[in-house]
Design a protein around this motif. Structure first.
Motif, PDB file in Angstrom:
ATOM      1  N   GLY A   7       0.832  -1.195   0.000  1.00 36.41           N
ATOM      2  CA  GLY A   7       0.000   0.000   0.000  1.00 36.41           C
ATOM      3  C   GLY A   7       0.867   1.246   0.000  1.00 36.41           C
ATOM      4  O   GLY A   7       1.993   1.228   0.479  1.00 36.41           O
ATOM      5  N   HIS A   8       0.326   2.331  -0.567  1.00 37.05           N
ATOM      6  CA  HIS A   8       1.030   3.609  -0.538  1.00 37.05           C
ATOM      7  C   HIS A   8       0.576   4.403   0.676  1.00 37.05           C
ATOM      8  O   HIS A   8      -0.615   4.457   0.975  1.00 37.05           O
ATOM      9  CB  HIS A   8       0.680   4.442  -1.782  1.00 37.05           C
ATOM     10  N   CYS A   9       1.502   5.052   1.345  1.00 33.91           N
ATOM     11  CA  CYS A   9       1.132   6.005   2.384  1.00 33.91           C
ATOM     12  C   CYS A   9       0.663   7.274   1.692  1.00 33.91           C
ATOM     13  O   CYS A   9       1.055   7.552   0.550  1.00 33.91           O
ATOM     14  CB  CYS A   9       2.327   6.330   3.276  1.00 33.91           C
ATOM     15  N   ILE A  10      -0.173   8.035   2.395  1.00 34.95           N
ATOM     16  CA  ILE A  10      -0.730   9.245   1.780  1.00 34.95           C
ATOM     17  C   ILE A  10       0.391  10.206   1.344  1.00 34.95           C
ATOM     18  O   ILE A  10       0.281  10.876   0.321  1.00 34.95           O
ATOM     19  CB  ILE A  10      -1.759   9.926   2.726  1.00 34.95           C
ATOM     20  N   GLU A  11       1.501  10.198   2.081  1.00 33.82           N
ATOM     21  CA  GLU A  11       2.613  11.092   1.744  1.00 33.82           C
ATOM     22  C   GLU A  11       3.267  10.714   0.405  1.00 33.82           C
ATOM     23  O   GLU A  11       3.964  11.521  -0.194  1.00 33.82           O
ATOM     24  CB  GLU A  11       3.686  11.064   2.849  1.00 33.82           C
ATOM     25  N   ASP A  12       3.056   9.489  -0.018  1.00 36.19           N
ATOM     26  CA  ASP A  12       3.672   9.019  -1.272  1.00 36.19           C
ATOM     27  C   ASP A  12       2.807   9.312  -2.492  1.00 36.19           C
ATOM     28  O   ASP A  12       3.234   9.067  -3.627  1.00 36.19           O
ATOM     29  CB  ASP A  12       3.882   7.495  -1.230  1.00 36.19           C
ATOM     30  N   LEU A  13       1.598   9.789  -2.264  1.00 38.95           N
ATOM     31  CA  LEU A  13       0.693  10.028  -3.391  1.00 38.95           C
ATOM     32  C   LEU A  13       0.912  11.416  -3.975  1.00 38.95           C
ATOM     33  O   LEU A  13       1.287  12.342  -3.274  1.00 38.95           O
ATOM     34  CB  LEU A  13      -0.767   9.907  -2.931  1.00 38.95           C
ATOM     35  N   THR A  14       0.691  11.514  -5.276  1.00 40.55           N
ATOM     36  CA  THR A  14       0.759  12.832  -5.925  1.00 40.55           C
ATOM     37  C   THR A  14      -0.505  13.021  -6.778  1.00 40.55           C
ATOM     38  O   THR A  14      -1.057  12.051  -7.299  1.00 40.55           O
ATOM     39  CB  THR A  14       1.995  12.958  -6.846  1.00 40.55           C
TER      40      THR A  14
END
Lengths: 114, 114
Positions: A7-14
């Motif tokens: 899963g991606h952490c929210i900080e990793d999303l763009t």
């Protein structure tokens, strides 16, 4: 089954980041979706009947295609542990056996406060 | 499969008429929904992982429960031949193995002109 899906952490999303799940619908998919959902509408199973309808032949369950959105969210973007809170779905065209459905999810907004 | 499921004509419907589909979710349902949708999110399959999340344990796919709405529409009310055009779904609480989901559809409006 182990949690091999990351899963991606929210900080990793763009914003604009996207992911897709593509699947070509088979006879077996329709049979299996009918069994698991209980939706045995003859529009999905009975070619002779379905030919008499607006659709002129059997079509796949719309919710089968809709479920691919959940697949992208839960396995790719954001990935493991993500869950649908709500969905607004419009079914625009019928999906038939042999058709390939592509479900794409894109990040439109990031809310770090929630 | 023959079209044993009967459909209602619009003239047969009345405001307030309703129908339900009830299903108790099993391990097999989750396995089957995962296979047919491709949604192998560990939240649905990995108890150890799921315990570390907000849900404190495995939950069923939300779209599995949502698909029961399609089941009511396509097999009971209005029945055979009916198809979803759109859906707005909010997932309010997790569904776990052993929980019974009841999907109910009611006639709110009848539009004879369409």
């Amino acid at each position: 089954m182990t949690a091999a899906i990351q899963g991606h952490c929210i900080e990793d999303l763009t914003i604009g980041q996207s992911a897709s799940y593509s699947r070509t619908i088979t006879e077996a998919d329709i049979q299996q979706f009918g069994a698991v959902s209980g939706d045995l509408n003859p529009l999905h199973f009975d070619e002779e009947y379905a030919r008499t309808t607006l659709f002129k032949g059997r079509i796949a369950h719309g919710m089968l295609s809709a479920s691919f959105l959940s697949t992208v969210l839960g396995t790719q973007l954001p990935g493991a542990g993500s869950i649908f809170l709500s969905a607004t779905i419009r079914f625009k065209a019928p999906v038939r056996i042999g058709d390939t459905v592509v479900a794409t999810c894109a990040v439109r907004e990031i809310n770090l406060q929630r």
